[in-house]
Design a protein around this motif. Structure first.
Motif, PDB file in Angstrom:
ATOM      1  N   GLY A 114      -0.053  43.676  13.047  1.00 47.20           N
ATOM      2  CA  GLY A 114      -0.994  44.792  12.940  1.00 47.20           C
ATOM      3  C   GLY A 114      -0.856  45.776  14.084  1.00 47.20           C
ATOM      4  O   GLY A 114      -0.936  46.994  13.880  1.00 47.20           O
ATOM      5  N   LEU A 115      -0.637  45.272  15.284  1.00 47.26           N
ATOM      6  CA  LEU A 115      -0.431  46.143  16.434  1.00 47.26           C
ATOM      7  C   LEU A 115       0.846  46.957  16.271  1.00 47.26           C
ATOM      8  O   LEU A 115       0.853  48.171  16.503  1.00 47.26           O
ATOM      9  CB  LEU A 115      -0.374  45.316  17.718  1.00 47.26           C
ATOM     10  N   TYR A 116       1.931  46.306  15.866  1.00 51.38           N
ATOM     11  CA  TYR A 116       3.177  47.025  15.622  1.00 51.38           C
ATOM     12  C   TYR A 116       3.003  48.057  14.514  1.00 51.38           C
ATOM     13  O   TYR A 116       3.540  49.161  14.604  1.00 51.38           O
ATOM     14  CB  TYR A 116       4.306  46.059  15.251  1.00 51.38           C
ATOM     15  N   ALA A 117       2.258  47.719  13.464  1.00 51.26           N
ATOM     16  CA  ALA A 117       2.031  48.650  12.366  1.00 51.26           C
ATOM     17  C   ALA A 117       1.238  49.862  12.840  1.00 51.26           C
ATOM     18  O   ALA A 117       1.541  51.002  12.463  1.00 51.26           O
ATOM     19  CB  ALA A 117       1.304  47.950  11.225  1.00 51.26           C
ATOM     20  N   PHE A 118       0.224  49.635  13.668  1.00 48.23           N
ATOM     21  CA  PHE A 118      -0.571  50.746  14.189  1.00 48.23           C
ATOM     22  C   PHE A 118       0.275  51.672  15.052  1.00 48.23           C
ATOM     23  O   PHE A 118       0.219  52.901  14.907  1.00 48.23           O
ATOM     24  CB  PHE A 118      -1.763  50.208  14.996  1.00 48.23           C
ATOM     25  N   VAL A 119       1.081  51.101  15.940  1.00 48.09           N
ATOM     26  CA  VAL A 119       1.941  51.909  16.804  1.00 48.09           C
ATOM     27  C   VAL A 119       2.994  52.640  15.972  1.00 48.09           C
ATOM     28  O   VAL A 119       3.301  53.807  16.227  1.00 48.09           O
ATOM     29  CB  VAL A 119       2.580  51.032  17.901  1.00 48.09           C
ATOM     30  N   ALA A 120       3.528  51.979  14.960  1.00 46.94           N
ATOM     31  CA  ALA A 120       4.525  52.613  14.093  1.00 46.94           C
ATOM     32  C   ALA A 120       3.911  53.773  13.320  1.00 46.94           C
ATOM     33  O   ALA A 120       4.541  54.825  13.161  1.00 46.94           O
ATOM     34  CB  ALA A 120       5.113  51.586  13.125  1.00 46.94           C
ATOM     35  N   PHE A 121       2.684  53.618  12.857  1.00 50.44           N
ATOM     36  CA  PHE A 121       2.021  54.697  12.130  1.00 50.44           C
ATOM     37  C   PHE A 121       1.754  55.883  13.060  1.00 50.44           C
ATOM     38  O   PHE A 121       1.973  57.042  12.685  1.00 50.44           O
ATOM     39  CB  PHE A 121       0.708  54.191  11.522  1.00 50.44           C
ATOM     40  N   ALA A 122       1.320  55.599  14.286  1.00 47.40           N
ATOM     41  CA  ALA A 122       1.094  56.672  15.256  1.00 47.40           C
ATOM     42  C   ALA A 122       2.403  57.384  15.599  1.00 47.40           C
ATOM     43  O   ALA A 122       2.445  58.616  15.719  1.00 47.40           O
ATOM     44  CB  ALA A 122       0.439  56.111  16.513  1.00 47.40           C
ATOM     45  N   LEU A 123       3.491  56.623  15.758  1.00 45.90           N
ATOM     46  CA  LEU A 123       4.800  57.217  16.026  1.00 45.90           C
ATOM     47  C   LEU A 123       5.243  58.081  14.859  1.00 45.90           C
ATOM     48  O   LEU A 123       5.742  59.193  15.061  1.00 45.90           O
ATOM     49  CB  LEU A 123       5.837  56.133  16.305  1.00 45.90           C
ATOM     50  N   MET A 124       5.058  57.594  13.639  1.00 45.91           N
ATOM     51  CA  MET A 124       5.444  58.355  12.460  1.00 45.91           C
ATOM     52  C   MET A 124       4.691  59.679  12.391  1.00 45.91           C
ATOM     53  O   MET A 124       5.281  60.732  12.149  1.00 45.91           O
ATOM     54  CB  MET A 124       5.182  57.548  11.192  1.00 45.91           C
ATOM     55  N   LEU A 125       3.380  59.636  12.634  1.00 46.99           N
ATOM     56  CA  LEU A 125       2.587  60.863  12.580  1.00 46.99           C
ATOM     57  C   LEU A 125       3.016  61.852  13.657  1.00 46.99           C
ATOM     58  O   LEU A 125       3.173  63.052  13.385  1.00 46.99           O
ATOM     59  CB  LEU A 125       1.105  60.537  12.725  1.00 46.99           C
ATOM     60  N   SER A 126       3.204  61.369  14.873  1.00 47.39           N
ATOM     61  CA  SER A 126       3.588  62.281  15.948  1.00 47.39           C
ATOM     62  C   SER A 126       5.009  62.816  15.755  1.00 47.39           C
ATOM     63  O   SER A 126       5.270  63.997  15.999  1.00 47.39           O
ATOM     64  CB  SER A 126       3.433  61.616  17.308  1.00 47.39           C
ATOM     65  N   TRP A 127       5.919  61.967  15.307  1.00 46.83           N
ATOM     66  CA  TRP A 127       7.290  62.418  15.031  1.00 46.83           C
ATOM     67  C   TRP A 127       7.288  63.489  13.956  1.00 46.83           C
ATOM     68  O   TRP A 127       7.905  64.541  14.123  1.00 46.83           O
ATOM     69  CB  TRP A 127       8.142  61.235  14.587  1.00 46.83           C
ATOM     70  N   ASN A 128       6.595  63.218  12.850  1.00 46.54           N
ATOM     71  CA  ASN A 128       6.604  64.157  11.731  1.00 46.54           C
ATOM     72  C   ASN A 128       5.871  65.451  12.052  1.00 46.54           C
ATOM     73  O   ASN A 128       6.106  66.472  11.403  1.00 46.54           O
ATOM     74  CB  ASN A 128       6.021  63.499  10.486  1.00 46.54           C
ATOM     75  N   ALA A 129       4.987  65.440  13.034  1.00 45.55           N
ATOM     76  CA  ALA A 129       4.287  66.656  13.413  1.00 45.55           C
ATOM     77  C   ALA A 129       5.114  67.514  14.367  1.00 45.55           C
ATOM     78  O   ALA A 129       5.004  68.738  14.349  1.00 45.55           O
ATOM     79  CB  ALA A 129       2.950  66.311  14.062  1.00 45.55           C
ATOM     80  N   VAL A 130       5.947  66.890  15.193  1.00 51.52           N
ATOM     81  CA  VAL A 130       6.627  67.634  16.257  1.00 51.52           C
ATOM     82  C   VAL A 130       8.116  67.837  15.992  1.00 51.52           C
ATOM     83  O   VAL A 130       8.615  68.963  16.048  1.00 51.52           O
ATOM     84  CB  VAL A 130       6.429  66.912  17.616  1.00 51.52           C
ATOM     85  N   ILE A 131       8.833  66.773  15.734  1.00 49.73           N
ATOM     86  CA  ILE A 131      10.299  66.825  15.692  1.00 49.73           C
ATOM     87  C   ILE A 131      10.853  67.746  14.602  1.00 49.73           C
ATOM     88  O   ILE A 131      11.746  68.550  14.886  1.00 49.73           O
ATOM     89  CB  ILE A 131      10.884  65.399  15.586  1.00 49.73           C
ATOM     90  N   PRO A 132      10.367  67.681  13.351  1.00 50.27           N
ATOM     91  CA  PRO A 132      10.930  68.592  12.347  1.00 50.27           C
ATOM     92  C   PRO A 132      10.698  70.074  12.675  1.00 50.27           C
ATOM     93  O   PRO A 132      11.550  70.922  12.374  1.00 50.27           O
ATOM     94  CB  PRO A 132      10.203  68.208  11.050  1.00 50.27           C
ATOM     95  N   ALA A 133       9.580  70.382  13.306  1.00 54.01           N
ATOM     96  CA  ALA A 133       9.296  71.783  13.633  1.00 54.01           C
ATOM     97  C   ALA A 133      10.166  72.294  14.775  1.00 54.01           C
ATOM     98  O   ALA A 133      10.570  73.454  14.787  1.00 54.01           O
ATOM     99  CB  ALA A 133       7.827  71.930  13.999  1.00 54.01           C
ATOM    100  N   ILE A 134      10.482  71.442  15.736  1.00 56.50           N
ATOM    101  CA  ILE A 134      11.239  71.888  16.910  1.00 56.50           C
ATOM    102  C   ILE A 134      12.745  71.827  16.664  1.00 56.50           C
ATOM    103  O   ILE A 134      13.469  72.790  16.901  1.00 56.50           O
ATOM    104  CB  ILE A 134      10.870  71.033  18.145  1.00 56.50           C
ATOM    105  N   PHE A 135      13.224  70.666  16.198  1.00 57.83           N
ATOM    106  CA  PHE A 135      14.665  70.450  16.081  1.00 57.83           C
ATOM    107  C   PHE A 135      15.198  70.582  14.656  1.00 57.83           C
ATOM    108  O   PHE A 135      16.406  70.437  14.441  1.00 57.83           O
ATOM    109  CB  PHE A 135      15.037  69.056  16.612  1.00 57.83           C
TER     110      PHE A 135
END
Length: 71
Positions: A16-37
């Motif tokens: 559950g902890l790994y899933a929570f961190v993975a979901f947070a990483l996915m949200l932050s990646w999808n919000a920032v990386i596609p727009a910048i790079f």
């Protein structure tokens, strides 16, 4: 039987902890990386695999640093 239940509970909490961190990483990646790079967005399972890979690499470096400090 209690030990098996305890192990299952701890395993579920770790997942559950790994899933929570993975979901947070996915949200932050999808919000920032596609727009910048202009890279593509990642899925939950890709971010979960990235978290597992980074934790393995981190534990290896931690072990290497600990060995070098003790010398």
């Amino acid at each position: 039987m209690k030990a098996l239940t305890l192990i299952a509970g701890i395993s579920a909490m770790i997942f559950g902890l790994y899933a929570f961190v993975a979901f947070a990483l996915m949200l932050s990646w999808n919000a920032v990386i596609p727009a910048i790079f202009h890279w593509s967005a990642i899925t939950f399972w890709q971010s979960f695999a990235l978290i597992v890979l980074l934790s393995i690499i981190g534990s290896i470096f931690k072990a290497l640093i600990t060995v070098n400090v003790k010398k």
